[in-house]
Design a protein around this motif. Structure first.
Motif, PDB file in Angstrom:
ATOM      1  N   THR A 108       0.828  -1.198   0.000  1.00 29.30           N
ATOM      2  CA  THR A 108       0.000   0.000   0.000  1.00 29.30           C
ATOM      3  C   THR A 108       0.868   1.257   0.000  1.00 29.30           C
ATOM      4  O   THR A 108       2.057   1.193   0.342  1.00 29.30           O
ATOM      5  CB  THR A 108      -0.919   0.025   1.234  1.00 29.30           C
ATOM      6  N   PRO A 109       0.298   2.396  -0.370  1.00 28.45           N
ATOM      7  CA  PRO A 109       1.095   3.638  -0.331  1.00 28.45           C
ATOM      8  C   PRO A 109       1.683   3.920   1.051  1.00 28.45           C
ATOM      9  O   PRO A 109       2.834   4.370   1.161  1.00 28.45           O
ATOM     10  CB  PRO A 109       0.081   4.711  -0.746  1.00 28.45           C
ATOM     11  N   GLY A 110       0.924   3.655   2.119  1.00 24.42           N
ATOM     12  CA  GLY A 110       1.448   3.884   3.459  1.00 24.42           C
ATOM     13  C   GLY A 110       2.605   2.969   3.801  1.00 24.42           C
ATOM     14  O   GLY A 110       3.598   3.390   4.411  1.00 24.42           O
ATOM     15  N   GLN A 111       2.497   1.692   3.408  1.00 24.71           N
ATOM     16  CA  GLN A 111       3.582   0.754   3.652  1.00 24.71           C
ATOM     17  C   GLN A 111       4.814   1.132   2.842  1.00 24.71           C
ATOM     18  O   GLN A 111       5.947   1.050   3.334  1.00 24.71           O
ATOM     19  CB  GLN A 111       3.116  -0.658   3.298  1.00 24.71           C
ATOM     20  N   GLN A 129       6.487  -5.986   6.378  1.00 28.20           N
ATOM     21  CA  GLN A 129       7.636  -5.206   6.849  1.00 28.20           C
ATOM     22  C   GLN A 129       7.291  -3.725   6.885  1.00 28.20           C
ATOM     23  O   GLN A 129       7.571  -3.026   7.874  1.00 28.20           O
ATOM     24  CB  GLN A 129       8.841  -5.458   5.928  1.00 28.20           C
ATOM     25  N   GLY A 130       6.676  -3.234   5.818  1.00 29.92           N
ATOM     26  CA  GLY A 130       6.287  -1.835   5.789  1.00 29.92           C
ATOM     27  C   GLY A 130       5.235  -1.512   6.833  1.00 29.92           C
ATOM     28  O   GLY A 130       5.286  -0.454   7.468  1.00 29.92           O
ATOM     29  N   ASN A 131       4.291  -2.432   7.021  1.00 29.46           N
ATOM     30  CA  ASN A 131       3.234  -2.203   8.002  1.00 29.46           C
ATOM     31  C   ASN A 131       3.807  -2.125   9.417  1.00 29.46           C
ATOM     32  O   ASN A 131       3.445  -1.250  10.201  1.00 29.46           O
ATOM     33  CB  ASN A 131       2.201  -3.317   7.914  1.00 29.46           C
ATOM     34  N   LEU A 132       4.726  -3.043   9.736  1.00 27.24           N
ATOM     35  CA  LEU A 132       5.314  -3.047  11.073  1.00 27.24           C
ATOM     36  C   LEU A 132       6.137  -1.783  11.320  1.00 27.24           C
ATOM     37  O   LEU A 132       6.091  -1.189  12.406  1.00 27.24           O
ATOM     38  CB  LEU A 132       6.170  -4.294  11.273  1.00 27.24           C
ATOM     39  N   LEU A 133       6.884  -1.346  10.324  1.00 27.68           N
ATOM     40  CA  LEU A 133       7.657  -0.111  10.482  1.00 27.68           C
ATOM     41  C   LEU A 133       6.732   1.078  10.743  1.00 27.68           C
ATOM     42  O   LEU A 133       7.016   1.930  11.588  1.00 27.68           O
ATOM     43  CB  LEU A 133       8.506   0.138   9.238  1.00 27.68           C
ATOM     44  N   GLY A 134       5.613   1.126  10.015  1.00 28.56           N
ATOM     45  CA  GLY A 134       4.664   2.200  10.235  1.00 28.56           C
ATOM     46  C   GLY A 134       4.046   2.151  11.621  1.00 28.56           C
ATOM     47  O   GLY A 134       3.889   3.185  12.283  1.00 28.56           O
TER      48      GLY A 134
END
Length: 264
Positions: free
Chosen positions: A55-58, A124-129
């Motif tokens: 996703t754009p946020g990830q 990975q991106g979700n967890l960082l966010g």
């Protein structure tokens, strides 16, 4: 993926002739598609990378935060977990999915460092966010094969705990060799766990739970934390995940196994 399944097998330093060139990074400073490349032997793996949309946020989190809190498991350097987490005790989590439970555990226990490993880029991106929004400073995200991390990048007796929650059960009999919790894996993990470290596994697949209990009970480097043996009640520090709730709605029974690394 069809070579030696032994996670302790010696690594090969030469590339295989004719191997395809590495895929380009989708995020120039983000996780690599194949971080270990040709530095290690091809073997049967316990994981299957999932391909789903970022996703754009990830994507934004990966671009901004990966250089700060993420790293690739390339097998080419030795880490110092204590220094990485400013002297905190360090727990390794293998396979965190989308990271919601990992972020909750990190927030609930800021004095423990969590080194979270997965190969799923959206996760990975979700967890960082999630870590950024919660202001977490005790979480690092690793991309790649946890076996290489254990075997080549962590010093002996450097971890205070290991978590393996809901690993792929590989239900078909011909795929059982791909299951992560095997005697060879437990021996490899024992080398980087401190005496007294907690190994915590959880699964909602009954046959896999039985195998986990059998191999852990038989392994000389581990002892069940329950005096009478068997499965443990879910500890309060392990959050109930959405995936787990969906399984329970279908009648799945979740089994937790809590074993201690013993000193021989």
């Amino acid at each position: 993926m069809e070579a030696d399944p032994d996670p302790g097998a010696a690594a090969t330093a030469t590339a295989t002739a004719g191997r395809r060139p590495p895929r380009a990074r989708k995020f120039p400073e983000g996780p690599a598609p194949d971080p270990a490349g040709s530095h290690f032997e091809r073997r049967i793996r316990s994981f299957q990378p999932r391909r789903s949309r970022v996703t754009p946020g990830q994507a934004d989190a990966l671009r901004r935060l990966w250089p700060l809190w993420g790293f690739d498991i390339d097998g080419q350097r030795t880490l110092d977990p204590a220094a990485m987490f400013e002297g905190r005790p360090v727990v390794l989590e293998i396979g965190f999915g989308m990271g919601e439970a990992t972020a909750q555990m990190a927030a609930a226990d800021p004095d423990t460092g969590i080194l979270a490993v997965d190969v799923h880029t959206p996760g990975q991106g979700n967890l960082l966010g999630l870590a950024e929004r919660a202001g977490l400073r005790n979480l690092r995200v690793a991309n790649g094969d946890a076996i290489i991390l254990l075997r080549a990048m962590l010093p002996p007796a450097s971890l205070d705990g290991l978590r393996v929650f809901f690993p792929d059960p590989w239900p078909k009999k011909r795929h059982h060799k791909r299951r992560l919790i095997q005697p060879e894996f437990l021996s490899l993990a024992a080398g980087v766990l401190k005496p007294g470290a907690l190994l915590h596994c959880a699964t909602d697949w009954e046959p896999y739970a039985e195998q986990m209990l059998e191999v852990l009970t038989a392994h000389p480097d581990y002892a069940n934390t329950l005096p009478d043996g068997g499965y443990a009640p879910r500890p309060a520090f392990r959050p109930l995940t959405r995936f787990e709730g969906q399984g329970m709605d279908k009648g799945h029974r979740v089994h937790d196994l809590l074993f201690c690394r013993v000193e021989r």
